[in-house]
Write a protein that holds these residues in place. Structure first.
Motif, PDB file in Angstrom:
ATOM      1  N   VAL B 214       0.638  -1.059   0.172  1.00  0.00           N
ATOM      2  CA  VAL B 214      -0.039   0.004   0.148  1.00  0.00           C
ATOM      3  C   VAL B 214       0.736   1.290  -0.102  1.00  0.00           C
ATOM      4  O   VAL B 214       0.763   2.099  -0.789  1.00  0.00           O
ATOM      5  CB  VAL B 214      -0.801   0.049   1.116  1.00  0.00           C
ATOM      6  N   TYR B 218       0.581   3.948  -2.797  1.00  0.00           N
ATOM      7  CA  TYR B 218      -0.083   5.243  -2.499  1.00  0.00           C
ATOM      8  C   TYR B 218       0.887   6.409  -2.297  1.00  0.00           C
ATOM      9  O   TYR B 218       0.581   7.411  -2.433  1.00  0.00           O
ATOM     10  CB  TYR B 218      -0.962   5.015  -1.285  1.00  0.00           C
ATOM     11  N   LEU B 229      -4.299   0.205  -8.314  1.00  0.00           N
ATOM     12  CA  LEU B 229      -4.927   1.275  -7.300  1.00  0.00           C
ATOM     13  C   LEU B 229      -5.997   0.415  -6.674  1.00  0.00           C
ATOM     14  O   LEU B 229      -6.270   0.786  -5.459  1.00  0.00           O
ATOM     15  CB  LEU B 229      -5.305   2.464  -7.934  1.00  0.00           C
ATOM     16  N   THR B 233      -6.180  -0.437  -2.862  1.00  0.00           N
ATOM     17  CA  THR B 233      -7.248   0.021  -2.039  1.00  0.00           C
ATOM     18  C   THR B 233      -7.697  -1.186  -1.086  1.00  0.00           C
ATOM     19  O   THR B 233      -7.946  -0.877   0.046  1.00  0.00           O
ATOM     20  CB  THR B 233      -8.255   0.799  -2.794  1.00  0.00           C
ATOM     21  N   TRP B 332     -13.517  11.883   4.582  1.00  0.00           N
ATOM     22  CA  TRP B 332     -13.868  10.594   4.675  1.00  0.00           C
ATOM     23  C   TRP B 332     -14.977  10.499   5.666  1.00  0.00           C
ATOM     24  O   TRP B 332     -15.725   9.644   5.560  1.00  0.00           O
ATOM     25  CB  TRP B 332     -12.376   9.934   5.221  1.00  0.00           C
ATOM     26  N   SER B 375     -14.457   0.574   1.213  1.00  0.00           N
ATOM     27  CA  SER B 375     -13.196   0.916   0.549  1.00  0.00           C
ATOM     28  C   SER B 375     -13.048   2.023  -0.148  1.00  0.00           C
ATOM     29  O   SER B 375     -11.971   2.620  -0.134  1.00  0.00           O
ATOM     30  CB  SER B 375     -12.919  -0.274  -0.172  1.00  0.00           C
ATOM     31  N   TRP B 378     -12.065   4.799   1.941  1.00  0.00           N
ATOM     32  CA  TRP B 378     -10.694   4.840   2.626  1.00  0.00           C
ATOM     33  C   TRP B 378      -9.787   5.255   1.875  1.00  0.00           C
ATOM     34  O   TRP B 378      -8.559   5.652   2.208  1.00  0.00           O
ATOM     35  CB  TRP B 378     -10.125   3.172   2.825  1.00  0.00           C
ATOM     36  N   ILE B 379     -10.045   5.474   0.602  1.00  0.00           N
ATOM     37  CA  ILE B 379      -9.063   6.135  -0.454  1.00  0.00           C
ATOM     38  C   ILE B 379      -8.591   7.584   0.119  1.00  0.00           C
ATOM     39  O   ILE B 379      -7.517   7.998   0.247  1.00  0.00           O
ATOM     40  CB  ILE B 379      -9.660   6.392  -1.774  1.00  0.00           C
ATOM     41  N   ARG B 382      -6.597   7.046   3.348  1.00  0.00           N
ATOM     42  CA  ARG B 382      -5.033   6.885   3.088  1.00  0.00           C
ATOM     43  C   ARG B 382      -4.306   7.790   2.395  1.00  0.00           C
ATOM     44  O   ARG B 382      -3.185   7.958   2.687  1.00  0.00           O
ATOM     45  CB  ARG B 382      -4.952   5.476   2.586  1.00  0.00           C
ATOM     46  N   ALA B 389      -5.765  11.733  -3.652  1.00  0.00           N
ATOM     47  CA  ALA B 389      -7.341  11.005  -3.530  1.00  0.00           C
ATOM     48  C   ALA B 389      -7.838  10.964  -4.713  1.00  0.00           C
ATOM     49  O   ALA B 389      -8.100  10.043  -5.378  1.00  0.00           O
ATOM     50  CB  ALA B 389      -7.941  11.636  -2.417  1.00  0.00           C
ATOM     51  N   ILE B 392      -5.966   9.386  -7.571  1.00  0.00           N
ATOM     52  CA  ILE B 392      -6.264   7.673  -7.515  1.00  0.00           C
ATOM     53  C   ILE B 392      -7.734   7.261  -8.008  1.00  0.00           C
ATOM     54  O   ILE B 392      -7.701   6.487  -8.881  1.00  0.00           O
ATOM     55  CB  ILE B 392      -6.076   7.195  -5.880  1.00  0.00           C
TER      56      ILE B 392
END
Lengths: 312, 473
Positions: B214, B218, B229, B233, B332, B375, B378-379, B382, B389, B392
């Motif tokens: 990860v 990331y 990606l 994730t 988030w 999930s 979570w992008i 993280r 973000a 991604i």
């Protein structure tokens, strides 16, 4: 009443301790069995970076040895040195392993024989960086039988001697590589040539300026271990050259290189820096990435180094 | 001191043995000293902050209890909140708000600046502050009486198993336990050891292994393809779960060995069938804290529909901010709040799985949908920055390419670790009364099962430099 409570509590304590002991024994037996098997298969490998470390530490007998990290491993081509210098040659470079690893390997080699010449490819930084200590794990399989490297491996942590009571611990996270090294399926691994692993990519991006690497705090361990390396060579009458191989970027200042040169001067060791060599800075096609030469680049670089050796 | 450090493996057995040998009269004192030693191993000076929080909440609670005047009670509560949340703000949020507000003003052409503080974030500050603040609110509400014994109260705030990353305990559960005379309870201690072993597996074998992949993806998302990606994730979803649930298991296990019961913090959240259910299984001690001290005081669901949605969103945004001083955490939190609201609007609220729930396509569909939505959020959690973000997400749907594997062995260990994890979790979820391996009726099978987990930890665990993610909160 209180007495009976005490007896029952004490019985429970005994039961608990007995079960803990049983658990520890089972773990101990399993650890021993699995660890022994891993050790057997680790040293049975005939290819790969783990095998090359074993060869470097336990089997080398060549006249010229190269020490360093991935840049050493991919930059010094044995066939060129053999042809130009008419000497046997082995490349002990290993990806991601720096000053600590190289000195440990040298100590093991010196227990067996004295090479005539050592080419030390300097890449490491003298900054404090925990990763450099973590990477000493690559030497853990040799901890048991190579007492000479223990003081370096112990830099990982003060508990290393205790951790090494476990037979699995030295082989932590190695099972996949051990399996591939023993299965020997064609194509799973790039074959090395006397330790040298060629790269075949070709860099196509333009030359860029690299940011100045901030020199926050000098790691005295690294300096001492690097000095140890040079001292060991001198004490054993081994000729040594410290070389910084080419890169495909420009930079203003690299404190680690300056410090390295200073130490070399102090020890009267020849120091050659190829990072500003125009032959390479003008030829991206000689690189696999900005820090690694490809096979073509390695051939040219090896010729230049061999010429330097001859001159010296 | 980290739970996954060698120091802790020496520290904890010693503490547990001395704890039971000592006369019950002095045990609280010993645990208090051990807890401060545990914390001070990291940054000694910051123990002052825990002590300050302890003194302030202790005195304010005493005053709240002793005064009959409502307005004075409120004044003491406000004092406690201002001091505790003020410290939290200063150390965790000041620079963030400073940069955000003055950045915005600069965009509008107003040039004003305040200097940023170069302060190291004290480990676990959000956890112990919330625990201490929760106690003061409980006393204010009259749910509990204030604790008169300062030492016992100080231990409640600093109890080492849950000091730096929870579970965030309630005074009504934990405080009385410090006054009980604990005797070694074989079943409880055995359960504690099992929890610790599994916790270590989750942390060292799963979370820290996945972190390698990860972090490399990331770290430079602009170089990676869609499939990479996506995989990174999914890996992060398991990493964050195992990092935090692993810590909680070790914490609960440690406490159990010494005879203390801490609250369950995770109940296999990725088997949830809706986002609402996910939050009833994920970081339960924090979710219930926010429910009791933020959501319900805002009116909860006893208000109109619109206000209920507002309350949900506010609670989740604050929860996001609790996790970190960065807009990525706020988004988030907001996104998770939005999921709840949307599910409510669309009236999608699958019933929680019971033993009789049919394992059919609807169940699997709900499970996958929930996992995908969580999930996706979570992008933001993280990603290093909000821009990252977005990069991604954009690349996930636009950039074809090969899967980046990195170190092949490490990737294979990651997949293996997730499979082992899900096999155990799935078995626990769907066969709560099963009797295989860890739950075998045969003691020898249980022993060997747990021993094999220890062997897996030694074999595949990542022993180098793995910090618990939640320490930063």
């Amino acid at each position: 009443m209180e007495g009976s409570l005490f007896i029952s509590s004490s019985n429970l304590m005994k039961k608990f301790i007995l079960n803990c002991v049983i658990g520890i024994i089972i773990v101990f037996v399993l650890d021993f069995a699995v660890g022994e098997s891993l050790e057997y298969f680790y040293f049975k490998q005939t290819s790969g970076f783990q095998y090359r470390t074993t060869y470097s530490m336990e089997k080398t007998n060549e006249d010229i040895l190269v020490f360093g990290s991935s840049r050493a491993n991919h930059h010094y081509k044995p066939s060129v040195f053999k042809k130009k210098l008419n000497s046997s040659f082995y490349n002990t470079g290993r990806d991601g392993n720096f000053i600590f690893y190289q000195t440990a390997v040298l100590k093991s080699i010196l227990k067996r024989y004295k090479p005539k010449l050592i080419l030390y490819d300097f890449t490491g930084e003298f900054n404090i960086n925990q990763t450099d200590y973590d990477r000493l794990s690559s030497l853990l399989p040799y901890y048991k039988n190579h007492s000479e490297i223990r003081n370096i491996v112990n830099l990982r942590s003060q508990y290393e001697p205790v951790k090494n009571f476990s037979r699995i611990y030295p082989y932590n996270s190695t099972i996949g590589n051990i399996a591939i090294g023993n299965i020997n399926i064609n194509g799973l691994r790039t074959k090395d040539k006397n330790g040298y692993v060629p790269l075949y990519g070709e860099w196509k991006e333009p030359l860029k300026m690299r940011d100045i690497i901030k020199f926050e705090k000098t790691d005295k361990n690294k300096i001492n271990v690097f000095k140890d390396f040079l001292s060991l060579c001198k004490e054993n009458g081994i000729a040594v050259m410290v070389i910084v191989s080419p890169v495909y970027y420009t930079y203003d200042k690299d404190y680690s290189l300056e410090l390295c040169e200073e130490i070399c001067n102090e020890y009267k060791i020849p120091f050659f820096n190829f990072t500003k060599n125009q032959d390479f800075l003008e030829s991206p096609y000689l690189f696999d990435d900005v820090s690694h030469l490809n096979d073509k680049g390695a051939t040219l670089f090896s010729e230049k180094v061999a010429d330097l050796v001859r001159e010296d | 001191m980290l739970f996954n450090s060698f120091e802790f493996l020496l520290f904890f057995p010693l503490v547990a043995i001395v704890y039971f040998i000592l006369s019950p009269k002095y045990r609280w004192l010993f645990l208090l000293v051990a807890s401060y030693y545990f914390y001070m191993n990291w940054q000694p000076i910051y123990a002052i902050l825990i002590f300050t929080s302890t003194v302030v909440t202790y005195l304010c609670a005493l005053k709240i209890d002793s005064t009959p005047v409502k307005s004075r009670k409120k004044a003491y509560l406000t004092t406690s909140l201002i001091i505790n949340l003020g410290i939290l703000f200063l150390f965790k949020y000041y620079n963030f708000f400073n940069d955000s507000i003055f950045g915005l003003l600069t965009d509008w052409g107003i040039r004003m600046t305040l200097p940023n503080f170069d302060l190291l974030l004290p480990v676990g500050i959000s956890f112990y502050t919330f625990q201490a603040v929760g106690y003061t609110i409980d006393v204010y509400r009259g749910d509990i009486k204030s604790e008169k014994h300062f030492g016992i109260y100080a231990l409640f705030v600093s109890f080492f198993p849950q000091l730096v990353a929870g579970p965030i305990e309630r005074a009504v559960n934990l405080l009385p336990q410090f006054k009980e005379t604990k005797k070694i309870d074989y079943a409880q201690a055995a359960q504690g050891i099992k929890l610790m072993i599994w916790g270590y597996f989750m942390k060292i074998v799963v979370a820290d292994r996945l972190a390698i992949y990860v972090n490399s993806v990331y770290g430079i998302p602009e170089y990676h393809s869609s499939i990479t990606l996506f995989i990174a994730t999914i890996f992060f979803a398991f990493q964050i779960y195992c990092d935090f649930a692993g810590y909680s298991n070790i914490a609960i296990g440690c406490a159990k060995i010494m005879g203390f019961d801490l609250m369950t913090n995770f109940r296999r959240p990725y088997f949830a069938q809706s986002c609402a259910e996910f939050w009833s299984r994920w970081h339960i001690s924090l979710s219930t804290w926010f429910k009791d001290y933020v959501y319900i005081p805002l009116g909860g669901n006893r208000v109109g529909t619109t206000k209920n949605y507002r309350n949900i969103l506010i609670t989740f945004v604050i929860s996001g901010l609790w996790h970190g001083a960065n807009w990525t955490f706020v988004i988030w939190g907001g996104l998770n709040g939005l999921y709840q609201v949307l599910f409510k609007i669309l009236k999608i609220s699958p019933k929680r799985k019971t033993e009789n729930t049919e394992f059919n396509f609807i169940y699997i569909g709900n499970l996958i949908l929930t996992f995908v939505l969580i999930s996706f959020s979570w992008i933001f959690f993280r990603a290093n920055t909000f821009t990252d973000a977005l990069v991604i997400i954009e690349r996930m749907f636009t950039v074809a390419g090969n899967l980046f594997i990195g170190d092949k062995s490490s990737f294979a260990y990651s997949v293996f670790a997730i499979i082992v994890l899900m096999l155990k979790e799935g078995y626990d979820e769907f066969f709560p009364n099963g009797n295989l391996f860890f739950k075998s009726t045969k003691k020898s099978v249980r022993f060997i099962s747990y021993s094999l987990v220890i062997i897996l930890i030694l074999l595949l665990g990542v022993f180098d430099g793995g910090q618990f993610i939640y320490f930063q909160f």
